[in-house]
Design an enzyme around this catalytic site. Structure first.
Site, PDB file in Angstrom:
ATOM      1  N   SER A  14       0.940  -0.881   0.009  1.00  0.00           N
ATOM      2  CA  SER A  14      -0.111  -0.117   0.104  1.00  0.00           C
ATOM      3  C   SER A  14       0.770   1.288  -0.261  1.00  0.00           C
ATOM      4  CB  SER A  14      -1.220  -0.377   1.366  1.00  0.00           C
ATOM      5  OG  SER A  14      -0.392  -0.040   2.342  1.00  0.00           O
ATOM      6  N   LEU A  93      11.034  -6.622   4.415  1.00  0.00           N
ATOM      7  CA  LEU A  93      11.368  -6.819   5.239  1.00  0.00           C
ATOM      8  C   LEU A  93      12.456  -8.006   5.824  1.00  0.00           C
ATOM      9  CD1 LEU A  93       7.864  -7.662   6.946  1.00  0.00           C
ATOM     10  CD2 LEU A  93       8.904  -6.323   7.496  1.00  0.00           C
ATOM     11  N   ASN A 108      13.545   4.344   4.172  1.00  0.00           N
ATOM     12  CA  ASN A 108      12.704   2.827   4.640  1.00  0.00           C
ATOM     13  C   ASN A 108      11.656   3.811   5.452  1.00  0.00           C
ATOM     14  OD1 ASN A 108      11.419   0.871   5.435  1.00  0.00           O
ATOM     15  ND2 ASN A 108      12.124   1.261   7.560  1.00  0.00           N
ATOM     16  N   HIS A 110       9.087   3.332   8.549  1.00  0.00           N
ATOM     17  CA  HIS A 110       8.291   2.708  10.169  1.00  0.00           C
ATOM     18  C   HIS A 110       7.758   3.159  10.595  1.00  0.00           C
ATOM     19  CE1 HIS A 110      10.454  -0.338  12.787  1.00  0.00           C
ATOM     20  NE2 HIS A 110       9.870   0.879  13.245  1.00  0.00           N
TER      21      HIS A 110
HETATM   22  C1  GAR Z   1       4.727  -0.797   6.629  1.00  0.00           C
HETATM   23  O1  GAR Z   1       3.267  -0.382   7.689  1.00  0.00           O
HETATM   24  C2  GAR Z   1       5.469  -0.612   6.774  1.00  0.00           C
HETATM   25  O2  GAR Z   1       5.299   1.022   7.991  1.00  0.00           O
HETATM   26  C3  GAR Z   1       6.043  -1.744   8.074  1.00  0.00           C
HETATM   27  O3  GAR Z   1       4.793  -3.257   7.308  1.00  0.00           O
HETATM   28  C4  GAR Z   1       4.125  -1.842   6.333  1.00  0.00           C
HETATM   29  C5  GAR Z   1       4.046  -2.523   4.873  1.00  0.00           C
HETATM   30  O4  GAR Z   1       2.867  -2.320   4.592  1.00  0.00           O
HETATM   31  N1  GAR Z   1       7.174  -1.749   7.672  1.00  0.00           N
HETATM   32  C6  GAR Z   1       8.102  -2.771   8.567  1.00  0.00           C
HETATM   33  O5  GAR Z   1       7.347  -2.827   9.858  1.00  0.00           O
HETATM   34  C7  GAR Z   1       9.921  -1.999   8.734  1.00  0.00           C
HETATM   35  N2  GAR Z   1       9.734  -2.494   9.975  1.00  0.00           N
HETATM   36  P1  GAR Z   1       2.696  -1.931   2.868  1.00  0.00           P
HETATM   37  O6  GAR Z   1       3.145  -3.673   1.974  1.00  0.00           O
HETATM   38  O7  GAR Z   1       1.547  -1.713   2.666  1.00  0.00           O
HETATM   39  O8  GAR Z   1       3.168  -0.728   2.574  1.00  0.00           O
END
Ligand code: GAR
Length: 196
Positions: A14, A93, A108, A110
């Site tokens: 997203s 990840l 990145n 977070h």
């Molecule tokens: C997001 O909330 C991002 O901040 C998090 O994974 C999700 C991915 O959502 N990232 C982490 O936690 C990194 N440490 P998405 O695939 O819908 O963008």
């Protein structure tokens, strides 16, 4: 000349979508384009999002590489092939190898107010669970530069949200994600303006 973004994902994408939309019709229009999307998961929905926008979508299987270094050599090969200027991690990840961090500006997003709730294992719902369990009254999202430590590089942009008394990890994640979608394109613009 538009700057070329390489977006690395592991899941739903997203945030990738918010970057694509900003490049096509928003604050990054005329300034940046997504040159390639790379996923370490074959079933990441973000790959479908890329294809819908005719963006090269590459799945690179970590299991097929002997070690992390050789995996990220392959990632680097794709970034080079697609002429990437800036690498954006968006729910990616795996820990990025120094070779990539040395060669590119890597940023990145977070889902917390770093330096709180960062580090190994702190991703997705784990972050929101930890925030709720701690009793913190606020959380938020952070865009930061990537260096060789988890969630450690300098902060580029941060926005806060309230933690409501009846929040669950899911409701908090939703509120934080809305902020993520707003600030990631803004932070990318900031990085691009700094780079000129
Ligand atoms: C997001 O909330 C991002 O901040 C998090 O994974 C999700 C991915 O959502 N990232 C982490 O936690 C990194 N440490 P998405 O695939 O819908 O963008």
């Amino acid at each position: 000349m538009k700057k070329r973004l390489g977006v690395l994902i592991s899941g739903g994408g997203s945030n990738l979508q918010s970057i694509i939309d900003a490049c096509e019709n928003g604050i990054l229009a005329g300034k940046a384009e997504v040159a390639v999307v790379i996923s370490n998961k074959s079933d990441a929905y973000g790959l479908e999002r890329a294809k819908k926008h005719k963006i090269p979508a590459v799945y690179l299987d970590r299991e097929k590489s002997a070690d992390s270094m050789s995996y990220f050599k392959e990632v680097g090969g794709q970034l080079k092939k697609h002429g990437v200027d800036v690498v954006c991690l968006a729910g990616f990840l795996l820990k990025v190898e120094p070779g990539i961090v040395d060669a590119y500006r890597v940023i990145n997003i977070h889902p917390a107010l770093l330096p709180k709730y960062g580090g190994k294992g702190m991703y997705g719902h784990h972050v929101h669970e930890a925030v709720i369990n701690s009793g913190d009254k606020e959380s938020g999202a952070t865009v930061h530069s990537v260096d060789n430590e988890y969630d450690h590089g300098s902060i580029i942009m941060q926005e806060r949200v309230r933690v409501e008394p009846d929040d669950t990890p899911e409701t908090l994640a939703k509120r934080v994600l809305e902020v993520e979608h707003r600030i990631y394109p803004k932070a990318i613009l900031k990085v691009l303006l700094e780079a000129v």
